[in-house]
Structure formats: C-alpha cells, structure tokens
Design a protein around this motif. Structure first.
Motif, PDB file in Angstrom:
ATOM      1  N   VAL A  25      31.669  36.243  37.050  1.00 16.24           N
ATOM      2  CA  VAL A  25      32.456  36.542  38.248  1.00 16.24           C
ATOM      3  C   VAL A  25      33.184  35.256  38.635  1.00 16.24           C
ATOM      4  O   VAL A  25      32.542  34.227  38.876  1.00 16.24           O
ATOM      5  N   ASN A  26      34.509  35.333  38.649  1.00 19.10           N
ATOM      6  CA  ASN A  26      35.319  34.147  38.929  1.00 19.10           C
ATOM      7  C   ASN A  26      35.393  33.904  40.438  1.00 19.10           C
ATOM      8  O   ASN A  26      35.943  34.716  41.186  1.00 19.10           O
ATOM      9  N   ALA A  27      34.886  32.767  40.857  1.00 22.22           N
ATOM     10  CA  ALA A  27      34.923  32.383  42.282  1.00 22.22           C
ATOM     11  C   ALA A  27      36.059  31.398  42.537  1.00 22.22           C
ATOM     12  O   ALA A  27      36.048  30.680  43.534  1.00 22.22           O
ATOM     13  N   GLY A  28      37.049  31.376  41.620  1.00 27.42           N
ATOM     14  CA  GLY A  28      38.215  30.504  41.768  1.00 27.42           C
ATOM     15  C   GLY A  28      38.353  29.585  40.582  1.00 27.42           C
ATOM     16  O   GLY A  28      37.413  28.836  40.280  1.00 27.42           O
ATOM     17  N   ASP A  29      39.527  29.647  39.890  1.00 26.15           N
ATOM     18  CA  ASP A  29      39.775  28.738  38.766  1.00 26.15           C
ATOM     19  C   ASP A  29      41.045  27.944  39.045  1.00 26.15           C
ATOM     20  O   ASP A  29      42.135  28.523  39.140  1.00 26.15           O
ATOM     21  N   GLY A  30      40.905  26.643  39.210  1.00 24.22           N
ATOM     22  CA  GLY A  30      42.041  25.736  39.388  1.00 24.22           C
ATOM     23  C   GLY A  30      43.097  26.307  40.306  1.00 24.22           C
ATOM     24  O   GLY A  30      42.794  26.728  41.431  1.00 24.22           O
ATOM     25  N   SER A  31      44.334  26.350  39.799  1.00 24.34           N
ATOM     26  CA  SER A  31      45.413  26.971  40.579  1.00 24.34           C
ATOM     27  C   SER A  31      45.739  28.340  39.984  1.00 24.34           C
ATOM     28  O   SER A  31      46.875  28.808  40.058  1.00 24.34           O
ATOM     29  N   GLY A  32      44.710  28.982  39.404  1.00 24.95           N
ATOM     30  CA  GLY A  32      44.912  30.262  38.723  1.00 24.95           C
ATOM     31  C   GLY A  32      44.686  31.479  39.599  1.00 24.95           C
ATOM     32  O   GLY A  32      45.625  32.033  40.189  1.00 24.95           O
ATOM     33  N   GLN A  33      43.428  31.881  39.720  1.00 22.60           N
ATOM     34  CA  GLN A  33      43.072  33.123  40.405  1.00 22.60           C
ATOM     35  C   GLN A  33      41.922  32.900  41.382  1.00 22.60           C
ATOM     36  O   GLN A  33      41.075  32.013  41.167  1.00 22.60           O
ATOM     37  N   HIS A  34      41.895  33.712  42.429  1.00 23.67           N
ATOM     38  CA  HIS A  34      40.768  33.714  43.370  1.00 23.67           C
ATOM     39  C   HIS A  34      40.554  35.186  43.769  1.00 23.67           C
ATOM     40  O   HIS A  34      40.883  35.607  44.880  1.00 23.67           O
ATOM     41  N   PRO A  35      40.015  35.971  42.803  1.00 24.24           N
ATOM     42  CA  PRO A  35      40.007  37.432  43.026  1.00 24.24           C
ATOM     43  C   PRO A  35      39.204  37.898  44.232  1.00 24.24           C
ATOM     44  O   PRO A  35      39.631  38.818  44.931  1.00 24.24           O
ATOM     45  N   SER A  36      38.058  37.260  44.499  1.00 27.16           N
ATOM     46  CA  SER A  36      37.261  37.743  45.647  1.00 27.16           C
ATOM     47  C   SER A  36      37.958  37.397  46.968  1.00 27.16           C
ATOM     48  O   SER A  36      37.910  38.174  47.926  1.00 27.16           O
ATOM     49  N   THR A  85      37.323  38.590  36.802  1.00 28.62           N
ATOM     50  CA  THR A  85      37.880  37.246  36.701  1.00 28.62           C
ATOM     51  C   THR A  85      39.268  37.107  37.306  1.00 28.62           C
ATOM     52  O   THR A  85      39.716  35.985  37.541  1.00 28.62           O
ATOM     53  N   SER A  86      39.958  38.219  37.539  1.00 32.62           N
ATOM     54  CA  SER A  86      41.359  38.148  37.966  1.00 32.62           C
ATOM     55  C   SER A  86      41.752  39.446  38.661  1.00 32.62           C
ATOM     56  O   SER A  86      41.147  40.491  38.418  1.00 32.62           O
TER      57      SER A  86
END
Ligand code: CP
Length: 309
Positions: free
Chosen positions: A122-133, A8-9
C-alpha cells in the motif's frame, strides 16, 4: 499498477472503484465493523517523515483488528545495504500481510510488484509521484460537501512540480468530471499539468473555484531553491489571506493536505475558518484507509462474511 491486492496509485482507478471506496469509507465512519478470519499483521515502513498518514494508517489498522509490527527505517538493515525488495521479502517470510510504505523515490513500488509477492503493498506516498490514500480522503471530503464531482471547479495552488497530492488529485478529479485549474509560481508549474487544467492567476482561481486546494511549500525537497526563499513574499503573492478569503464563493471550501505552513500558504487564523475542511480531511483519512485495507483483506480472503459497501 493497482490490482486487487495492492494499492499504489490512483492513475488507473475507475470511477466505480472510487465511489465504492468512498461509500465503504462512509460506512466505516458510520460505525461499520469487520471480523478477521485469522490474525493479520501489518508493518508501516516510512522512509520519510509523516504524522497524518502514518498515524491514520495505524489507527485504521487497529480499528480493523490488524496487528502492527513496528519498523524503524534508521534501525533497520537497510542501513547495512539491504535492498527494499529484500526487506519486503524478509517481512513477508516472517508473516507480515501488509506493507504500507512511504518512500522518497518515485514509483519505488514498481520493482516490488514485478516480483510476485504475496505481501500486499500500500503506497503511503512516493516522492513527487502518487499519494493515493490522500487523494481518496480528499475526494471523500469533497463528496461529503457537494455530493458529486461532475461540474465542480477545483483550484490547486502552490508547489505543483513537487506535489504527489497535486498529481494524484488532478488525475482522479478530472476522471470524475471536475474541472481543475492551477496557480502559483510559474517555476513550480510544468507542461505535464496542461492536459489536466489551465494555469491561471491566483486571484482568478480563488474567486472562481468551489474547492481551494492549497499545497505545502516543500522546503525539504527544495534545499537549493530555498536559499533566499522569501516566505513573506510567497504569502503576499500566492497565499490565502483574509482579503482573498473574502473573494471566495459562498459555498467554497478550503483544503490542504497538511502539514500547513501557517502564514505561508494560508493566514494562520483561516486554518480554523468556517470554510476550512483541513481537520475534516484528517478525520476522513482514517476511514478511507480502513476502506483501502478492508478491500484488500476481502481479496485475500481474510474477512468473515462479505464486505458490502
Ligand atoms: N498529508 C500528509 O501526507 O501528511 P503527513 O506527511 O504528515 O503524513
């Protein structure tokens, strides 16, 4: 917020873990294949528009032999008031193994991970938070070019406050030993960036860095601010023009997570210039996403044989 079954991050990702993922991605790029022990199912739940991330996760899933179940946010029961947690519980009950999620709310994944789900998030992007991939594919692109991170100077330019790309990259690049500097409109820079790098003039940045990382001007997040926003003026003041291109270091590379606003962040012809790695980033995205999913497949015991990097 990462364990071995979710990603996620990059906030807490160790150097060792990053290098393992990059090596594994390089192996996939060189043709590595995996075999699954049973049918595996993924659903890609995108609540914000996407071309690159959505398509390359789908490509990565197909290359790994994972079956994809379609999801359309607008046609889902979320429109009838179902919560994201109940949606995820539902698809888990139906037999989905992976939920790849893009969502406008920062850290939407925290409430999911608190619920001891067996489905992997699996985080594909959250708001203005994280975009790990995105961050890992950026790292792969830099690593392919320079072979190391220690001592590199990376300049991030533009809409910093709204950028999950800037935030993920400043955290992981500084952990890997790179120096990060920022430039752009002061109103899009805040104190949270100070511990990661200096805010300098855009011309000093372009002439001194090894990696130029341009950020998209995010019109969809800035509706009020964009009343009267002058794109021409933005390009003139902060954009990578042909004139500024001439000041870049000989071995410097240009990156942009895309989509690119041609003529705003960068002069259109420079997107295809010899220093640009923008389409290489997209190519690398498939292999990095294969590495992310394959590591989780291994942890879930769904791979035949060991997954060596
Ligand atoms: N870089 C990126 O996240 O692009 P998409 O929004 O098209 O996925």
């Amino acid at each position: 917020m990462n364990d071995q079954l979710n990603l996620t991050s990059v906030e807490d990702m160790s150097k060792k873990e990053v290098m393992h993922k990059l090596k594994l991605a390089q192996n996939f790029k060189n043709g590595k294949r995996v075999n699954l022990l049973r049918p595996v199912y993924a659903m890609n739940l995108f609540f914000e528009n996407s071309t690159r991330t959505h398509t390359s996760f789908e490509m990565a899933e197909k290359k790994l032999g994972i079956d994809i179940l379609q999801f359309d946010a607008k046609a889902s029961s979320l429109t009838k008031g179902e919560t994201l947690l109940d949606t995820i519980r539902t698809i888990q009950a139906i037999g989905v193994d992976f939920a790849v999620i893009r969502h406008p709310q920062n850290t939407y994944y925290q409430s999911l991970l608190e619920n001891d789900l067996s489905i992997s998030i699996v985080n594909a992007g959250d708001g203005s938070g994280q975009h790990p991939s995105q961050s890992l594919l950026d790292l792969l692109t830099i690593y392919e070019e320079f072979g190391h991170f220690e001592g590199l100077k990376v300049g991030i330019v533009g809409d910093l406050n709204h950028s999950r790309v800037a935030k993920s990259n400043m955290q992981i690049l500084t952990r890997l030993g790179a120096t990060v500097v920022f430039a752009g409109p002061e109103k899009w820079h805040s104190d949270e960036f100070n511990k990661y790098g200096d805010f300098i003039s855009v011309d000093d940045l372009f002439s001194s860095v090894d990696v130029v990382m341009l950020l998209r001007v995010q019109t969809e997040r800035l509706e009020k601010e964009f009343v009267g926003f002058d794109y021409h003026e933005y390009f003139k003041t902060y954009g990578l023009s042909q004139e500024r291109y001439q000041t870049l270091k000989g071995n410097a590379i240009i990156m942009h997570p895309a989509p690119v606003n041609r003529g705003v962040e960068i002069q259109s012809e420079l997107v295809e210039s010899s220093k640009s790695r923008i389409f290489r980033q997209m190519e690398n995205g498939v292999f990095v996403r294969m590495a992310i999913l394959a590591d989780i497949l291994q942890q879930k015991g769904l791979l035949k044989g060991a997954l060596d990097d």
